[in-house]
Design an enzyme around this catalytic site. Structure first.
Site, mmCIF file in Angstrom:
data_model
loop_
_atom_site.group_PDB
_atom_site.id
_atom_site.type_symbol
_atom_site.label_atom_id
_atom_site.label_comp_id
_atom_site.label_asym_id
_atom_site.label_seq_id
_atom_site.Cartn_x
_atom_site.Cartn_y
_atom_site.Cartn_z
ATOM 1 N N ASP A 150 0.716 -0.995 -0.088
ATOM 2 C CA ASP A 150 -0.055 -0.020 -0.047
ATOM 3 C C ASP A 150 0.908 1.311 -0.149
ATOM 4 O O ASP A 150 1.975 1.806 0.379
ATOM 5 C CB ASP A 150 -1.207 -0.465 1.286
ATOM 6 C CG ASP A 150 -2.076 -0.656 1.137
ATOM 7 O OD1 ASP A 150 -2.323 -1.451 0.069
ATOM 8 O OD2 ASP A 150 -1.874 -1.334 2.401
ATOM 9 N N ASP A 164 -7.213 -1.425 -4.701
ATOM 10 C CA ASP A 164 -8.082 -1.180 -3.894
ATOM 11 C C ASP A 164 -8.965 -0.415 -4.626
ATOM 12 O O ASP A 164 -10.091 0.010 -4.345
ATOM 13 C CB ASP A 164 -7.643 -0.609 -2.685
ATOM 14 C CG ASP A 164 -6.529 -1.518 -1.488
ATOM 15 O OD1 ASP A 164 -7.242 -2.227 -2.075
ATOM 16 O OD2 ASP A 164 -5.302 -1.360 -0.725
#
Length: 191
Positions: A150, A164
């Protein structure tokens, strides 16, 4: 009341291909085009996710965060073994199984797909699921236990990645299509 929208071709019941006007196509051909849209959107979402993760790992990991909009938006590489918002860190194997299940369900739905908006929504979900699944399979600490990369870090929000984002956008589109009564097979339900 149901009415087909962009759905299966009814001309077969009335006499076959000879009755189709120029520009119309058969139901299997339209379904193949929708599956092509789904695959293209999924491929693009997956490619953007993989390339962005390769770049941020190579250039930004183990470095100070890069401010894009001051402290409001930064690039900050984090390895997330859990789900969204850092929840479920001990559930990496379960999250991997869920991602595989999502891929299988989308493949099953695609067999009856006649709606372009649904093809786009499912393509976003598929591309995002495959992007994060790729991390879980191939990244450390091991196969089916890998941590997701991330790197998009808004202030006062969880750090996330492009996979995401694709999943969330696909999910929102599915909710909107459902509220409008549009099914993947192209039928519209009016209540």
């Amino acid at each position: 009341m149901e009415r087909p929208v962009d759905g299966p071709d009814d001309s077969a019941a009335g006499g076959g291909e000879d009755e189709r006007t120029e520009g119309e196509s058969s139901a299997p051909e339209r379904r193949r085009r929708r599956i092509g849209v789904l695959a293209s959107v999924a491929g693009l979402a997956l490619a953007l996710d993989l390339v962005s993760k390769l770049l941020v790992v190579a250039k930004l990991e183990n470095h100070a965060p890069i401010e894009l909009l001051g402290s409001w938006l930064q690039l900050n590489v984090i390895r997330n073994p859990g789900a969204a918002f850092g929840l479920g860190e001990a559930l990496t194997l379960l999250l991997t199984a869920i991602a595989v299940a999502v891929v299988v369900v989308i493949a099953r739905i695609a067999r009856k797909l006649y709606s372009t908006p649904w093809a786009i929504a499912l393509g976003l979900l598929l591309g995002g699921a495959c992007g994060n699944l790729t991390d879980r399979i191939f990244r450390a600490p091991g196969v089916f236990q890998g941590a997701v990369v991330d790197f998009i870090a808004p202030k006062h929000f969880a750090v996330f990645n492009l996979a995401d984002s694709a999943i969330v956008c696909g999910g929102i589109l599915i909710v909107l299509l459902s509220f409008r009564g549009l099914d993947p097979d192209g039928t519209v339900h009016r209540d």
